[in-house]
Write a protein that holds these residues in place. Structure first.
Motif, mmCIF file in Angstrom:
data_model
loop_
_atom_site.group_PDB
_atom_site.id
_atom_site.type_symbol
_atom_site.label_atom_id
_atom_site.label_comp_id
_atom_site.label_asym_id
_atom_site.label_seq_id
_atom_site.Cartn_x
_atom_site.Cartn_y
_atom_site.Cartn_z
ATOM 1 N N GLN A 186 -7.186 31.776 -18.782
ATOM 2 C CA GLN A 186 -7.600 30.310 -18.414
ATOM 3 C C GLN A 186 -8.302 30.386 -17.395
ATOM 4 O O GLN A 186 -8.356 31.033 -16.516
ATOM 5 N N ARG A 187 -8.620 29.531 -17.504
ATOM 6 C CA ARG A 187 -10.241 28.913 -16.679
ATOM 7 C C ARG A 187 -9.946 27.521 -15.684
ATOM 8 O O ARG A 187 -10.206 27.350 -14.325
ATOM 9 N N ALA A 188 -9.291 26.879 -16.302
ATOM 10 C CA ALA A 188 -9.215 25.290 -15.385
ATOM 11 C C ALA A 188 -8.004 25.291 -14.863
ATOM 12 O O ALA A 188 -6.704 25.244 -15.511
ATOM 13 N N PHE A 189 -7.533 24.906 -13.114
ATOM 14 C CA PHE A 189 -7.050 24.752 -12.867
ATOM 15 C C PHE A 189 -6.736 23.130 -11.936
ATOM 16 O O PHE A 189 -7.620 22.348 -11.055
ATOM 17 N N HIS A 207 -9.345 21.484 -10.207
ATOM 18 C CA HIS A 207 -9.576 20.124 -10.447
ATOM 19 C C HIS A 207 -8.598 19.861 -9.592
ATOM 20 O O HIS A 207 -7.521 19.826 -9.442
ATOM 21 N N PHE A 208 -8.819 18.626 -8.985
ATOM 22 C CA PHE A 208 -8.036 17.959 -7.578
ATOM 23 C C PHE A 208 -7.203 17.041 -8.588
ATOM 24 O O PHE A 208 -8.125 15.572 -9.435
ATOM 25 N N ILE A 209 -5.863 16.679 -8.453
ATOM 26 C CA ILE A 209 -5.767 15.701 -9.852
ATOM 27 C C ILE A 209 -4.840 14.713 -9.463
ATOM 28 O O ILE A 209 -3.807 14.020 -9.472
ATOM 29 N N GLY A 210 -4.594 15.033 -7.603
ATOM 30 C CA GLY A 210 -3.018 13.999 -6.713
ATOM 31 C C GLY A 210 -4.087 12.446 -6.301
ATOM 32 O O GLY A 210 -5.391 12.662 -6.534
ATOM 33 N N PRO A 211 -3.271 11.884 -5.433
ATOM 34 C CA PRO A 211 -3.960 11.168 -5.403
ATOM 35 C C PRO A 211 -4.812 11.082 -3.614
ATOM 36 O O PRO A 211 -3.475 12.516 -3.122
ATOM 37 N N PHE A 270 -12.976 21.798 -4.537
ATOM 38 C CA PHE A 270 -13.305 21.757 -5.783
ATOM 39 C C PHE A 270 -14.613 21.194 -6.535
ATOM 40 O O PHE A 270 -15.607 20.985 -5.754
ATOM 41 N N ASP A 271 -14.309 21.752 -8.334
ATOM 42 C CA ASP A 271 -15.277 21.090 -8.968
ATOM 43 C C ASP A 271 -15.866 20.077 -9.297
ATOM 44 O O ASP A 271 -16.142 19.286 -10.007
ATOM 45 N N TRP A 272 -13.983 19.504 -9.494
ATOM 46 C CA TRP A 272 -13.833 17.800 -10.514
ATOM 47 C C TRP A 272 -12.802 17.228 -9.071
ATOM 48 O O TRP A 272 -11.652 18.275 -8.543
ATOM 49 N N CYS A 273 -12.747 15.982 -9.837
ATOM 50 C CA CYS A 273 -12.279 15.196 -8.684
ATOM 51 C C CYS A 273 -11.575 14.174 -9.747
ATOM 52 O O CYS A 273 -12.341 13.341 -10.210
ATOM 53 N N PRO A 331 -23.508 22.555 -6.924
ATOM 54 C CA PRO A 331 -23.186 20.911 -8.012
ATOM 55 C C PRO A 331 -23.184 20.552 -7.432
ATOM 56 O O PRO A 331 -22.068 19.663 -6.905
ATOM 57 N N PRO A 332 -23.232 18.802 -8.173
ATOM 58 C CA PRO A 332 -22.816 17.744 -8.580
ATOM 59 C C PRO A 332 -21.337 17.544 -8.004
ATOM 60 O O PRO A 332 -20.979 18.723 -9.297
ATOM 61 N N LEU A 333 -20.780 17.202 -7.759
ATOM 62 C CA LEU A 333 -18.585 16.760 -7.703
ATOM 63 C C LEU A 333 -18.825 16.025 -9.744
ATOM 64 O O LEU A 333 -19.221 14.947 -9.252
ATOM 65 N N ASN A 334 -18.223 16.739 -10.191
ATOM 66 C CA ASN A 334 -17.394 16.036 -11.525
ATOM 67 C C ASN A 334 -16.033 15.059 -11.055
ATOM 68 O O ASN A 334 -15.592 15.714 -10.092
#
Ligand SMILES: *Cc1c(COP(=O)(O)O)cnc(C)c1O
Length: 234
Positions: free
Chosen positions: A51-54, A80-84, A97-100, A121-124
């Motif tokens: 597993q790679r994405a958390f 990946h940040f997935i909270g408020p 983080f890599d993603w929001c 790199p730019p934040l996704n």
């Protein structure tokens, strides 16, 4: 096989079956393992099983885990940040983080762009849509998408990748599909304007099949991989 590896294999099978049954390729769907409240050891087990994405919901907790794996020299994990997200925590997200997934206003997007370090790199980012129109949930109204997308796409240190939603819990498949379909339509519209848009973060344990049938490209699964959460221990 340990429990987490076993659970992951089962979740991957479920994703593959859901994709195949609607004529999609399983490779089109990324599994985001939601590891909030779970220890680094659980993430390490999942990583060992490929597993790679958390996904993490709490900034401080997520950053601690990211730093832990960086110190261990573990490479290739994607966070990946997935909270408020509150403004006063945006810097930590921008720096680690890599993603929001939860962009719902220009102010927070602008801060993330300003605070994203030049050597990363730019934040996704994904724009969160309040698709079920619940007062308690965050996300923008569908009608606000075009304006916010144009603003976010113009920010230099962000890369607009798509949309995210947390639909209201709904046990009926047909109703789940209707809501997922509305998200898929908004996603398709966004894609025609922005070439980098390729991600629809939609679907959890109970509505994964409907989300995939409608066109989700990323499902977010926690409990089915890591077991029940015990918030009081955290
Ligand atoms: C916790 C969470 C999930 C995963 O939920 P589970 O019920 O544990 O699978 C998915 N998406 C978001 C935004 C979450 O906060």
């Amino acid at each position: 096989m340990n429990d987490i590896a076993h659970n992951l294999a089962q979740v991957r099978d479920k994703i593959s079956a859901a994709a195949t049954s609607c004529g999609r390729s399983p490779e089109e769907i990324t599994l985001l393992a939601v590891s909030k409240t779970k220890p680094a050891s659980a993430i390490a087990e999942a990583a060992a099983a490929g597993q790679r994405a958390f996904g993490e919901n709490y900034v401080q907790e997520g950053v601690e885990k990211i730093l832990h794996f960086r110190e261990q020299g573990t490479e290739g994990l994607q966070w990946h940040f997935i909270g408020p997200l509150q403004s006063n925590k945006s810097r930590l997200v921008a720096e680690h983080f890599d993603w929001c997934h939860t962009i719902d206003r220009l102010r927070i997007a602008a801060r993330l762009s300003e605070q994203r370090p030049a050597d990363m790199p730019p934040l996704n980012v994904l724009i969160q849509i309040n698709i079920s129109d619940e007062h308690s949930k965050s996300g923008i109204a569908p009608g606000e998408l075009d304006a916010l997308a144009a603003q976010v796409a113009g920010l230099p240190r962000l890369r607009l990748r798509g949309l995210m939603a947390i639909p209201a819990p709904e046990s009926d498949y047909v109703r789940q599909f209707e809501v997922a379909r509305q998200m898929a339509v908004a996603f398709a519209g966004l894609k025609t304007h922005y070439p980098d848009v390729d991600t629809l973060s939609l679907g959890m344990s109970d509505d994964m099949e409907a989300a995939i049938a409608a066109g989700s490209t990323m499902v977010r699964i926690g409990t089915a991989i890591f077991g029940a959460r015990h918030y009081t221990n955290n």
